[in-house]
Write a protein that holds these residues in place. Sequence first.
Motif, short mmCIF file in Angstrom:
data_model
loop_
_atom_site.label_atom_id
_atom_site.label_comp_id
_atom_site.label_asym_id
_atom_site.label_seq_id
_atom_site.Cartn_x
_atom_site.Cartn_y
_atom_site.Cartn_z
N ASP A 1 -1.76 -0.70 6.70
CA ASP A 1 -1.06 -0.47 5.44
C ASP A 1 0.21 -1.30 5.39
O ASP A 1 1.01 -1.30 6.34
CB ASP A 1 -0.67 1.01 5.28
N GLY B 1 1.16 0.94 10.56
CA GLY B 1 1.62 0.36 9.31
C GLY B 1 2.42 -0.90 9.56
O GLY B 1 2.98 -1.11 10.64
N VAL C 1 0.11 7.18 6.61
CA VAL C 1 0.06 5.73 6.74
C VAL C 1 -1.11 5.39 7.65
O VAL C 1 -1.28 5.98 8.72
CB VAL C 1 1.38 5.17 7.32
N ASN C 2 -1.91 4.44 7.22
CA ASN C 2 -3.08 4.02 7.98
C ASN C 2 -2.83 2.67 8.64
O ASN C 2 -2.00 1.88 8.17
CB ASN C 2 -4.29 3.90 7.05
N ASP D 1 0.82 -1.21 0.00
CA ASP D 1 0.00 0.00 0.00
C ASP D 1 0.85 1.26 0.00
O ASP D 1 0.41 2.31 -0.48
CB ASP D 1 -0.89 0.05 1.26
N VAL D 2 2.05 1.19 0.60
CA VAL D 2 2.90 2.36 0.81
C VAL D 2 4.32 2.05 0.38
O VAL D 2 4.89 1.04 0.81
CB VAL D 2 2.91 2.78 2.31
N ALA E 1 0.80 1.84 -5.58
CA ALA E 1 0.85 2.20 -4.16
C ALA E 1 1.03 3.70 -4.02
O ALA E 1 1.40 4.39 -4.97
CB ALA E 1 2.01 1.47 -3.47
#
Length: 191
Positions: free
Chosen positions: A126, A153, A122-123, A64-65, A86
């Motif tokens: 993630d 994360g 950042v969630n 995701d990141v 991402a």
Amino acid sequence: MFASDNGLKGDPRLDAISRAIRVIPHFPKPGIMFQDITTLLLDPKAFKDTVDIFVDRYRHMGIDVVAGIEARGFMFGPAIALAIGAKFVPLRKPRKLPGEVISESYVLEYGTDCLEMHVGAVNPGDKAIVIDDLVATGGTLSAAIKLLERPGGEVVECACVIGLPKFKVNSKIKGKPLYILVEPTEIDDFC
């Protein structure tokens, strides 16, 4: 883990990437063999091959990141993030990001430094990778891992273009896998 130890042994792209990195002796101080990636960036094929190898590795990992460490992680991170779908999150030095940030300090050989990241970048949950040009001691990567994990994360791996040979033995940073493309190039007549 070095790329050559993970299915890319004998891959001519790794040799080309290594050859494209210029070594500057005694920079920024005596005794340092500075690995200058600007010459890699001037070689479109070697630069593309560098990004492509990382993209091939991370394309199907549900990342995701892509977090890039200032400043040279910014050279590779955005291209990798775009290619794998991402978001790119810059990890910057203090007072470089506008808005609310969280920070993580770390120890250097002669002092301390700090990385910052925007709050909300950042969630929780993630999946992240951290990108930089070179790993020497692992201190900056360790701070990046802590910074990304604070909001929840999950750092899947750290990746660097260049890694010191000592990381062949210990290919982890804070328990996270470390993926390295090439070892530093040397100058034969350097004393």
